[in-house]
Design an enzyme around this catalytic site. Sequence first.
Site, PDB file in Angstrom:
ATOM      1  N   SER A  87      -5.351   9.248  10.889  1.00  0.00           N
ATOM      2  CA  SER A  87      -6.341   9.170   9.651  1.00  0.00           C
ATOM      3  C   SER A  87      -5.542   8.135   8.533  1.00  0.00           C
ATOM      4  CB  SER A  87      -6.409  10.459   9.234  1.00  0.00           C
ATOM      5  OG  SER A  87      -7.118  10.502   7.614  1.00  0.00           O
TER       6      SER A  87
ATOM      7  N   LYS B 272      -6.477   3.815   8.151  1.00  0.00           N
ATOM      8  CA  LYS B 272      -7.049   3.025   6.930  1.00  0.00           C
ATOM      9  C   LYS B 272      -6.138   2.021   6.362  1.00  0.00           C
ATOM     10  CE  LYS B 272      -7.361   7.430   4.738  1.00  0.00           C
ATOM     11  NZ  LYS B 272      -7.419   8.453   5.577  1.00  0.00           N
ATOM     12  N   LYS B 273      -4.711   2.189   6.718  1.00  0.00           N
ATOM     13  CA  LYS B 273      -3.790   1.278   6.255  1.00  0.00           C
ATOM     14  C   LYS B 273      -3.907  -0.178   6.960  1.00  0.00           C
ATOM     15  CE  LYS B 273      -3.230   3.503   3.522  1.00  0.00           C
ATOM     16  NZ  LYS B 273      -3.716   3.790   2.397  1.00  0.00           N
TER      17      LYS B 273
ATOM     18  N   THR C  10      -7.897  11.011  -3.966  1.00  0.00           N
ATOM     19  CA  THR C  10      -8.198  10.131  -5.038  1.00  0.00           C
ATOM     20  C   THR C  10      -9.561   9.577  -5.116  1.00  0.00           C
ATOM     21  OG1 THR C  10      -5.904   9.488  -4.254  1.00  0.00           O
ATOM     22  CG2 THR C  10      -7.019   7.817  -5.222  1.00  0.00           C
TER      23      THR C  10
ATOM     24  N   ARG D   4     -13.055  17.344   9.307  1.00  0.00           N
ATOM     25  CA  ARG D   4     -11.720  18.066   9.359  1.00  0.00           C
ATOM     26  C   ARG D   4     -11.748  18.927   8.109  1.00  0.00           C
ATOM     27  NH1 ARG D   4      -7.866  13.599   8.915  1.00  0.00           N
ATOM     28  NH2 ARG D   4      -6.427  15.310   9.127  1.00  0.00           N
TER      29      ARG D   4
ATOM     30  N   ASP E   4       0.909  -1.118   0.041  1.00  0.00           N
ATOM     31  CA  ASP E   4       0.055  -0.141   0.103  1.00  0.00           C
ATOM     32  C   ASP E   4       0.944   1.349   0.038  1.00  0.00           C
ATOM     33  OD1 ASP E   4      -2.417   1.625  -0.004  1.00  0.00           O
ATOM     34  OD2 ASP E   4      -3.227   0.619   1.935  1.00  0.00           O
ATOM     35  N   LYS E   5       0.404   2.449  -0.651  1.00  0.00           N
ATOM     36  CA  LYS E   5       0.900   3.689  -0.646  1.00  0.00           C
ATOM     37  C   LYS E   5       0.043   4.665  -0.202  1.00  0.00           C
ATOM     38  CE  LYS E   5       1.445   7.456  -3.026  1.00  0.00           C
ATOM     39  NZ  LYS E   5       0.435   8.529  -3.487  1.00  0.00           N
ATOM     40  N   HIS E   6       0.597   5.620   0.642  1.00  0.00           N
ATOM     41  CA  HIS E   6      -0.362   6.949   0.897  1.00  0.00           C
ATOM     42  C   HIS E   6       0.294   8.173   0.852  1.00  0.00           C
ATOM     43  CE1 HIS E   6      -4.432   7.206   2.464  1.00  0.00           C
ATOM     44  NE2 HIS E   6      -4.133   8.610   2.792  1.00  0.00           N
ATOM     45  N   SER E   7      -0.234   9.248   0.309  1.00  0.00           N
ATOM     46  CA  SER E   7       0.302  10.581   0.411  1.00  0.00           C
ATOM     47  C   SER E   7      -0.448  11.395   1.645  1.00  0.00           C
ATOM     48  CB  SER E   7       0.099  11.113  -0.943  1.00  0.00           C
ATOM     49  OG  SER E   7       0.192  12.336  -0.710  1.00  0.00           O
TER      50      SER E   7
HETATM   51  N1  URA Z   1      -4.418  11.824   3.859  1.00  0.00           N
HETATM   52  C1  URA Z   1      -5.248  11.048   4.742  1.00  0.00           C
HETATM   53  O1  URA Z   1      -5.590  10.164   4.424  1.00  0.00           O
HETATM   54  N2  URA Z   1      -5.681  11.875   5.695  1.00  0.00           N
HETATM   55  C2  URA Z   1      -5.221  12.909   6.198  1.00  0.00           C
HETATM   56  O2  URA Z   1      -5.481  13.523   7.158  1.00  0.00           O
HETATM   57  C3  URA Z   1      -4.178  13.686   5.139  1.00  0.00           C
HETATM   58  C4  URA Z   1      -4.022  13.158   3.884  1.00  0.00           C
END
Ligand code: URA
Length: 407
Positions: free
Chosen positions: A184, A188-189, A121, A169, A81-84
């Site tokens: 956050s 999710k991950k 996304t 938020r 997985d990847k997240h920004s």
């Molecule tokens: N991406 C997220 O999933 N959450 C955040 O708070 C900021 C970027």
Amino acid sequence: MPTTTDLIEKKQRGEEISSSEIARFVSGYTMGKIPDYQAAALLMAIYFQGLSRAETAALTEAIVASGETVSYPLDFAPILDKHSTGGVGDKTSILLVPMLAAAGYRVPKMSGRGLGHTGGTIDKLESIPGFRSDLSHEELLAQLDQIGCAIISQSPELVPAEKKLYALRDATATVASQGLIAASILSKKIAAGASHVIIDVKHGSGGFFKRKSEARHFAKFIVNLAREFPPSVMAAITSMEQPLGRTVGNALEIQEVIDILKTGDAEAEVARLSMLLGGALLHFAGETSNRGEGEAKLANTLRDGSAQEKFRQMVSAQGGRLTEFSRLRETIEDRTQRVEVKAPVNDHVRRLDALSVGRLCHRLGAGRNRMTDTIDPWVGVILKRKLGDAVMQGEVIAAAYAPMNSP
Ligand code: URA
């Protein structure tokens, strides 16, 4: 038992909230027992006072516990997985996920919608008519088995608390808080069942961390925090001074990804970042002996068309109709007005401020001001020239697509 008001006051004073208080708040808010206005007040107190590592870990756990956690058959491993942390024009995940799946890996990517001036996304993918991101646990498992990848959103089954808090938020300008961002992302991950994750921590005008030192601090914080949880997490630190790639705006960004996949252009800016992050992730997961090997593997998926095919399969499995999307793209000027920016003199592009472009797109309707707002997928900006490029007087350097009725 302390009330929600007690909790808000405690945080306002800068005191630490206990894990049981955090758990009670998260479940109360998710079940609708705590109203938005109290949750918003607590978020604002957190925004100003911050969260300690222990509080962030407790918040992450409570968010994960609000729903189910997916686990996979052993032969699916590694689950990548990847997240920004968020940026302007950042469509990397939409390209990297099918590239990794085309290289033979399983990628259950859980993403979010737009936050503040940054794009999300899920909003981008939903510009494809019919695209569904709220897959159930079973649908996600089946899609990972058959196709290898999925891009999904928080749902009533998976991190429902994150879905509510995320939207709140966004509407209350409480995004840019280290602890809230870490919880956050990590929740999710964890819920989507990743085994190895790379976090792209963005710094610069268009990111939530303005200075590189803040991004470094956050990267250390989240990697450290993740030691308490199942996924192995690494971080990369990249610049968000100018928008990423050639487009900003939900549908326009999808079109950019489609174009890269179609041409197999491994030199495109978004492709280069995808390969950099993907190569690092594959090495981190022990799949390659160095980063370059992973990058080359991923570049091949672009050149041989397998990433394009994977993208098509993923979108179609999630209900998206790409032919209809293409027809809408061809007629974009029937639904928007195009405003061109021309170079006033012969020179170079000296500044291309990601935050200003992100805010412009948000104002045009690409983002939300209220939780209930609907977005316009077709507004946005095409950047014909980027930082450092030479420009000729009168040449079009950018084009904005604005709603028909805007002044
Ligand atoms: N991406 C997220 O999933 N959450 C955040 O708070 C900021 C970027």
